[in-house]
Design a protein around this motif. Structure first.
Motif, PDB file in Angstrom:
ATOM      1  N   MET A 164       0.821  -1.210   0.000  1.00  0.00           N
ATOM      2  CA  MET A 164       0.000   0.000   0.000  1.00  0.00           C
ATOM      3  C   MET A 164       0.854   1.258   0.000  1.00  0.00           C
ATOM      4  N   TYR A 165       1.951   1.231   0.722  1.00  0.00           N
ATOM      5  CA  TYR A 165       2.823   2.412   0.813  1.00  0.00           C
ATOM      6  C   TYR A 165       3.687   2.584  -0.434  1.00  0.00           C
ATOM      7  N   GLY A 166       4.332   1.499  -0.862  1.00  0.00           N
ATOM      8  CA  GLY A 166       5.339   1.629  -1.918  1.00  0.00           C
ATOM      9  C   GLY A 166       4.874   1.288  -3.318  1.00  0.00           C
ATOM     10  N   ILE A 167       3.866   0.435  -3.453  1.00  0.00           N
ATOM     11  CA  ILE A 167       3.445   0.017  -4.786  1.00  0.00           C
ATOM     12  C   ILE A 167       2.140   0.708  -5.173  1.00  0.00           C
ATOM     13  N   ALA A 168       1.111   0.620  -4.326  1.00  0.00           N
ATOM     14  CA  ALA A 168      -0.156   1.301  -4.610  1.00  0.00           C
ATOM     15  C   ALA A 168      -0.039   2.806  -4.338  1.00  0.00           C
ATOM     16  N   ARG A 169       0.924   3.174  -3.485  1.00  0.00           N
ATOM     17  CA  ARG A 169       1.199   4.565  -3.144  1.00  0.00           C
ATOM     18  C   ARG A 169      -0.057   5.291  -2.641  1.00  0.00           C
ATOM     19  N   GLY A 170      -0.680   4.700  -1.627  1.00  0.00           N
ATOM     20  CA  GLY A 170      -1.868   5.308  -1.025  1.00  0.00           C
ATOM     21  C   GLY A 170      -1.584   6.744  -0.611  1.00  0.00           C
ATOM     22  N   PRO A 171      -2.334   7.710  -1.125  1.00  0.00           N
ATOM     23  CA  PRO A 171      -2.006   9.124  -0.872  1.00  0.00           C
ATOM     24  C   PRO A 171      -2.087   9.522   0.599  1.00  0.00           C
ATOM     25  N   ARG A 172      -3.033   8.988   1.342  1.00  0.00           N
ATOM     26  CA  ARG A 172      -3.133   9.338   2.758  1.00  0.00           C
ATOM     27  C   ARG A 172      -1.999   8.697   3.553  1.00  0.00           C
ATOM     28  N   LEU A 173      -1.683   7.485   3.196  1.00  0.00           N
ATOM     29  CA  LEU A 173      -0.575   6.788   3.841  1.00  0.00           C
ATOM     30  C   LEU A 173       0.734   7.510   3.548  1.00  0.00           C
ATOM     31  N   ARG A 174       0.928   7.921   2.301  1.00  0.00           N
ATOM     32  CA  ARG A 174       2.164   8.612   1.912  1.00  0.00           C
ATOM     33  C   ARG A 174       2.255  10.003   2.538  1.00  0.00           C
ATOM     34  N   ALA A 175       1.093  10.602   2.852  1.00  0.00           N
ATOM     35  CA  ALA A 175       1.108  11.931   3.465  1.00  0.00           C
ATOM     36  C   ALA A 175       1.447  11.871   4.956  1.00  0.00           C
ATOM     37  N   ALA A 176       1.221  10.722   5.577  1.00  0.00           N
ATOM     38  CA  ALA A 176       1.531  10.560   7.002  1.00  0.00           C
ATOM     39  C   ALA A 176       3.036  10.389   7.188  1.00  0.00           C
ATOM     40  N   THR A 177       3.525  10.728   8.363  1.00  0.00           N
ATOM     41  CA  THR A 177       4.950  10.528   8.636  1.00  0.00           C
ATOM     42  C   THR A 177       5.202   9.049   8.962  1.00  0.00           C
ATOM     43  N   ILE A 178       6.432   8.641   8.797  1.00  0.00           N
ATOM     44  CA  ILE A 178       6.810   7.271   9.147  1.00  0.00           C
ATOM     45  C   ILE A 178       6.568   7.031  10.637  1.00  0.00           C
ATOM     46  N   ALA A 179       6.856   8.022  11.448  1.00  0.00           N
ATOM     47  CA  ALA A 179       6.640   7.884  12.898  1.00  0.00           C
ATOM     48  C   ALA A 179       5.159   7.669  13.197  1.00  0.00           C
ATOM     49  N   GLU A 180       4.288   8.402  12.515  1.00  0.00           N
ATOM     50  CA  GLU A 180       2.845   8.267  12.748  1.00  0.00           C
ATOM     51  C   GLU A 180       2.344   6.889  12.320  1.00  0.00           C
ATOM     52  N   ILE A 181       2.760   6.455  11.150  1.00  0.00           N
ATOM     53  CA  ILE A 181       2.338   5.133  10.663  1.00  0.00           C
ATOM     54  C   ILE A 181       2.860   4.048  11.603  1.00  0.00           C
ATOM     55  N   THR A 182       4.107   4.172  12.003  1.00  0.00           N
ATOM     56  CA  THR A 182       4.703   3.188  12.907  1.00  0.00           C
ATOM     57  C   THR A 182       3.928   3.131  14.216  1.00  0.00           C
ATOM     58  N   GLU A 183       3.594   4.284  14.753  1.00  0.00           N
ATOM     59  CA  GLU A 183       2.852   4.355  16.016  1.00  0.00           C
ATOM     60  C   GLU A 183       1.502   3.649  15.906  1.00  0.00           C
ATOM     61  N   ARG A 184       0.850   3.776  14.779  1.00  0.00           N
ATOM     62  CA  ARG A 184      -0.475   3.176  14.597  1.00  0.00           C
ATOM     63  C   ARG A 184      -0.411   1.697  14.220  1.00  0.00           C
ATOM     64  N   TYR A 185       0.582   1.329  13.412  1.00  0.00           N
ATOM     65  CA  TYR A 185       0.604  -0.012  12.826  1.00  0.00           C
ATOM     66  C   TYR A 185       1.386  -1.034  13.641  1.00  0.00           C
ATOM     67  N   ALA A 186       2.451  -0.583  14.277  1.00  0.00           N
ATOM     68  CA  ALA A 186       3.327  -1.506  14.996  1.00  0.00           C
ATOM     69  C   ALA A 186       2.621  -2.315  16.082  1.00  0.00           C
ATOM     70  N   PRO A 187       1.690  -1.736  16.853  1.00  0.00           N
ATOM     71  CA  PRO A 187       1.031  -2.548  17.886  1.00  0.00           C
ATOM     72  C   PRO A 187       0.275  -3.752  17.309  1.00  0.00           C
ATOM     73  N   ALA A 188      -0.316  -3.596  16.128  1.00  0.00           N
ATOM     74  CA  ALA A 188      -1.038  -4.718  15.517  1.00  0.00           C
ATOM     75  C   ALA A 188      -0.078  -5.821  15.101  1.00  0.00           C
ATOM     76  N   VAL A 189       1.090  -5.445  14.573  1.00  0.00           N
ATOM     77  CA  VAL A 189       2.108  -6.443  14.220  1.00  0.00           C
ATOM     78  C   VAL A 189       2.636  -7.110  15.486  1.00  0.00           C
ATOM     79  N   GLN A 190       2.931  -6.288  16.488  1.00  0.00           N
ATOM     80  CA  GLN A 190       3.487  -6.811  17.748  1.00  0.00           C
ATOM     81  C   GLN A 190       2.539  -7.773  18.418  1.00  0.00           C
ATOM     82  N   ALA A 191       1.240  -7.578  18.254  1.00  0.00           N
ATOM     83  CA  ALA A 191       0.250  -8.452  18.883  1.00  0.00           C
ATOM     84  C   ALA A 191       0.391  -9.895  18.408  1.00  0.00           C
ATOM     85  N   PHE A 192       0.854 -10.096  17.183  1.00  0.00           N
ATOM     86  CA  PHE A 192       1.100 -11.460  16.704  1.00  0.00           C
ATOM     87  C   PHE A 192       2.408 -12.011  17.248  1.00  0.00           C
ATOM     88  N   LEU A 193       3.364 -11.142  17.509  1.00  0.00           N
ATOM     89  CA  LEU A 193       4.682 -11.593  17.962  1.00  0.00           C
ATOM     90  C   LEU A 193       4.684 -11.953  19.442  1.00  0.00           C
TER      91      LEU A 193
END
Length: 196
Positions: A164-193
Motif C-alpha cells: 500500500m505504501y510503496g506500490i499502490a502509493r496510497g495518498p493518505r498513507l504517503r502523506a503521514a509521517t513514518i513515525a505516525e504510521i509506525t505508532e499506529r501499525y506496529a502494535p497490531a504487528v506486535q500483537a502477533f509476535l
C-alpha cells in the motif's frame, strides 16, 4: 641460490571498499530490475547499465546471470536487518525498517516476494527463500503456541503495508509521517509476535 618467496601484494582497503560498493550497486540494480521485469527478460547489460558499470564487471563479481540472481533471490542479509531488534520491540522495528526502506530507497528488499509470480520457476526459489529466511526465521524467535502461524500473519501485515505504501502509493498513507504510521501499525504487528 635460495628459494624466493612470492607473496601476493596486499589489496588496499580503498580497493576493497570500492569492490564492495560496486557489488552493492550491481545487487541493487538487479533487485530493481527483478521487481519490474520477468527474470528471462533481464539481461546482464541492463543490470550493468542500471548499476553504472560494464557487463564484464558484473561477470567478474558474480560469474554469470544465474549466480547473480541466486544472490539477489536470497533474503538472508535483508532478514538480518529486518529482524534486528529485541522481541519486545520487533513489531515497531520491522514497520519502521520497511517504511524507511520505501521512503529512502524506493523499495524494501523484503517486498521482492510480491513479484515472485513474474519469475516462473525462479519465483518458486524466491518463495522458498522467503519462507525459510524470513517467515521461518521469525517463527524461530517466537514463543508460545502457533508461532509459525503468528509469524506468517505478522509478515503478511508488513507486506500489505509495504504494498500500500510503496506500490499502490496510497495518498493518505504517503502523506503521514513514518513515525505516525509506525505508532499506529506496529502494535497490531506486535500483537502477533507477543500475544497477551
Amino acid at each position: 641460490m635460495g628459494r624466493r618467496h612470492l607473496t601476493q601484494p596486499s589489496v588496499p582497503a580503498a580497493s576493497r571498499r570500492d569492490a564492495e560498493a560496486t557489488k552493492g550497486a550491481i545487487t541493487r540494480a538487479a533487485r530493481y530490475l527483478l521487481a519490474r521485469h520477468a527474470h528471462g527478460d533481464i539481461t546482464l547489460k541492463a543490470v550493468a547499465d542500471r548499476a553504472g558499470v560494464s557487463a564484464p564487471l558484473v561477470l567478474k563479481y558474480f560469474g554469470n546471470k544465474d549466480a547473480l540472481f541466486a544472490h539477489v533471490m536470497s533474503f538472508e542479509a535483508d532478514a538480518e536487518a529486518f529482524l534486528d531488534a529485541p522481541l519486545a520491540d520487533l513489531g515497531r522495528h520491522m514497520v519502521h525498517h520497511l517504511l524507511t526502506g520505501q521512503a529512502e530507497r524506493g523499495a524494501d528488499p523484503i517486498l521482492r516476494i510480491v513479484f515472485a509470480p513474474l519469475h516462473g520457476e525462479r519465483g518458486d526459489v524466491l518463495r522458498a527463500n522467503f519462507r525459510a529466511q524470513v517467515a521461518e526465521r521469525l517463527s524461530g524467535c517466537l514463543a508460545g503456541p502457533d508461532a509459525g502461524l503468528r509469524a506468517e500473519l505478522a509478515v503478511g501485515m508488513l507486506i500489505g503495508l509495504g504494498v500500500m505504501y510503496g506500490i499502490a502509493r496510497g495518498p493518505r498513507l504517503r502523506a503521514a509521517t513514518i513515525a505516525e504510521i509506525t505508532e499506529r501499525y506496529a502494535p497490531a504487528v506486535q500483537a502477533f509476535l507477543t500475544p497477551e
